[in-house]
Write a protein that holds these residues in place. Sequence first.
Motif, mmCIF file in Angstrom:
data_model
loop_
_atom_site.group_PDB
_atom_site.id
_atom_site.type_symbol
_atom_site.label_atom_id
_atom_site.label_comp_id
_atom_site.label_asym_id
_atom_site.label_seq_id
_atom_site.Cartn_x
_atom_site.Cartn_y
_atom_site.Cartn_z
ATOM 1 N N ILE A 4 0.979 -1.128 -0.059
ATOM 2 C CA ILE A 4 -0.020 0.172 -0.034
ATOM 3 C C ILE A 4 0.967 1.329 0.040
ATOM 4 C CG2 ILE A 4 -1.640 1.312 1.130
ATOM 5 C CD1 ILE A 4 -2.858 -1.051 -0.054
ATOM 6 N N THR A 14 -4.858 4.985 -0.746
ATOM 7 C CA THR A 14 -5.824 4.179 -0.486
ATOM 8 C C THR A 14 -6.707 4.549 0.572
ATOM 9 O OG1 THR A 14 -4.061 2.640 -1.287
ATOM 10 C CG2 THR A 14 -5.804 1.718 0.196
ATOM 11 N N LEU A 16 -10.369 3.401 2.615
ATOM 12 C CA LEU A 16 -11.137 2.283 2.954
ATOM 13 C C LEU A 16 -12.765 2.707 2.395
ATOM 14 C CD1 LEU A 16 -11.662 -0.663 4.414
ATOM 15 C CD2 LEU A 16 -11.999 1.159 6.580
ATOM 16 N N LYS A 36 -2.424 -0.555 8.118
ATOM 17 C CA LYS A 36 -2.573 -0.743 6.430
ATOM 18 C C LYS A 36 -2.511 0.279 5.540
ATOM 19 C CE LYS A 36 -5.500 -4.960 7.546
ATOM 20 N NZ LYS A 36 -6.734 -5.553 7.514
ATOM 21 N N ILE A 38 -3.906 3.121 5.302
ATOM 22 C CA ILE A 38 -5.130 3.873 5.053
ATOM 23 C C ILE A 38 -5.181 5.192 5.250
ATOM 24 C CG2 ILE A 38 -7.598 3.610 4.712
ATOM 25 C CD1 ILE A 38 -5.909 1.166 3.618
ATOM 26 N N THR A 274 -6.504 -8.063 -7.217
ATOM 27 C CA THR A 274 -5.781 -6.833 -7.200
ATOM 28 C C THR A 274 -6.029 -6.073 -8.734
ATOM 29 O OG1 THR A 274 -3.767 -7.801 -7.983
ATOM 30 C CG2 THR A 274 -4.113 -7.380 -5.630
ATOM 31 N N THR A 288 -10.471 3.446 -3.852
ATOM 32 C CA THR A 288 -11.154 3.301 -2.332
ATOM 33 C C THR A 288 -11.543 1.646 -2.496
ATOM 34 O OG1 THR A 288 -13.001 3.663 -0.926
ATOM 35 C CG2 THR A 288 -13.479 3.974 -3.400
ATOM 36 N N MET A 289 -11.061 0.897 -1.613
ATOM 37 C CA MET A 289 -11.180 -0.386 -1.608
ATOM 38 C C MET A 289 -12.010 -1.081 -0.535
ATOM 39 S SD MET A 289 -7.229 -1.119 -2.410
ATOM 40 C CE MET A 289 -5.987 0.028 -3.021
ATOM 41 N N GLU A 291 -12.076 -3.941 2.388
ATOM 42 C CA GLU A 291 -10.950 -4.331 3.115
ATOM 43 C C GLU A 291 -10.266 -5.569 2.392
ATOM 44 O OE1 GLU A 291 -9.417 -4.534 7.607
ATOM 45 O OE2 GLU A 291 -11.353 -4.566 7.363
ATOM 46 N N THR A 293 -10.001 -6.131 -0.495
ATOM 47 C CA THR A 293 -8.931 -5.859 -1.821
ATOM 48 C C THR A 293 -7.834 -5.210 -1.084
ATOM 49 O OG1 THR A 293 -11.053 -5.425 -3.059
ATOM 50 C CG2 THR A 293 -8.907 -4.365 -3.592
ATOM 51 N N ILE A 294 -8.004 -4.434 0.077
ATOM 52 C CA ILE A 294 -6.842 -4.065 0.591
ATOM 53 C C ILE A 294 -5.759 -4.983 1.126
ATOM 54 C CG2 ILE A 294 -6.207 -2.827 2.663
ATOM 55 C CD1 ILE A 294 -8.448 -1.070 2.395
ATOM 56 N N ASP A 295 -6.357 -6.211 1.771
ATOM 57 C CA ASP A 295 -5.704 -7.165 2.312
ATOM 58 C C ASP A 295 -5.107 -8.021 1.058
ATOM 59 O OD1 ASP A 295 -6.353 -6.573 4.856
ATOM 60 O OD2 ASP A 295 -7.912 -7.942 4.852
#
Length: 360
Positions: A4, A14, A16, A36, A38, A274, A288-289, A291, A293-295
Motif C-alpha cells: 500500500i 488508498t 477504505l 494498513k 489507509i 488486485t 477506495t477499496m 478491506e 481488496t486492501i488485504d
Amino acid sequence: MSHIDDLSQLGTSTWLDDLSRDRISTGNLKQVIEEKSIVGVTTNPAIFAAAMSKGNAYDDQIDQLKTAGASVDEAVYAMSIDDVRDACDLFTDIYESTGGYDGRVSIEVDPRISADAAATLEQAKELWAKVDRPNVMIKIPATPGSLPAISDALAEGISVNVTLIFSVDRYRQVIKAYIDGVKRAAENGHDVSKIHSVASFFVSRVDTEIDRRLEEIGTDEALELRGKAGVANARRAYALYRELFAEADLPEGANTQRPLWASTGVKNPDYPATLYVSELAGPDTVNTMPEGTIDAVLEQGNLHGDTLTDTADEAEQLFTRLGELGVDLGDVFEVLENEGVEKFVASWSELLESMEARLK
C-alpha cells in the motif's frame, strides 16, 4: 514499506470503502489506519444499511432518538453523522500532514433526491454543517439532476466527492461542474486551497455489464475482451483528467479534482483480486477499496509501476473494438447509472424500514 505504501509512492492514495460504529468503538479503524496505511474512508447508503442492521452498537443511540421522538430519516442521519464525525477525528493528523489532500471521510446525500438539485444542495449544506469537520466530503451523485448541485456546493466552499460516474462523457460534465464551482467559490471569497474534490469513477460494474453482453455475443473475439473494459474505461477517464486540468484556468491556489477509482473489488472470482488496483496505479489518484481488496494488495502486491500515464490510445482501441462487436456502449452506461441510483435507493429504503421498526 508495504505494498500500500508502494502504491502511494506511485501517486495513488488508498481509502477504505467501509465504515461502522463497531469499527470506530473497537479501535479497528485506528488499527487499519496505522497498520494498513489507509488514508481515508468512503461510505454509501449500502454501507450504512449493512452497519446499522446488525449487532447492537447503535442500540443506546436508537433508544435516545426514540425518546426524543426523532423521525426515521432524522435517526438514520444522526447516527451516520456521528460515525462520520468520529472517523474524521481519527484522520485529523493525516488531513493536516497532507494539507487536506488525504484524511478524508465521505458521507452521501439521500439517493432518493438525486433528480432534485435544490434538495440535494440543501442537504449537502446541512450535512457539511452538522458533521462540522474540515476533512469531511459530501458525496453527490453525477446524475443529470444533481450536476448543478455539485457546482453550487463547491461554490459554497464545500468539499465534494462526486459519485456514481460510469462514462467518460458524464465525467467530462463532472469536471466542467467542478471548474465552474471552484471559480464561483473564489468569487464568493472562499479559500479555494481548502476545497478538495474527487470524482468517483466506478470500475468493476463496467466489466460486469460489458462481460455479460460479450458472453451473449459469444464469439472468440468477444470472449477474449472480457475483464478488460473496466480498466480501459478508467484509463480513458484518467487521460481526460490530465487533458482538461492541464488547460483549465483555475483560480490561484485551487486544487484539481482527483479521479477516485470506486467499485474496485472484483465481481468475477476468475479475475485477480488486485486487478483494479495494480492496473490503475498512477499520479494524482485515489483508490477506495473494500478491506478484502486492501488485504489482497498487502499480501500479493502485483504492482508494476504507473499503469495510467500514456495508456489512453490502447484503451480507446479496445472501446473501438467493443463497438465494432456490437456492444452498445451508450446503453451500457445508461443502464449502469440507473442501476447505481436504484441500488442505493433500495439499500436506503431497507435501512429506513428496519430503523422504523426499531424506533417503534
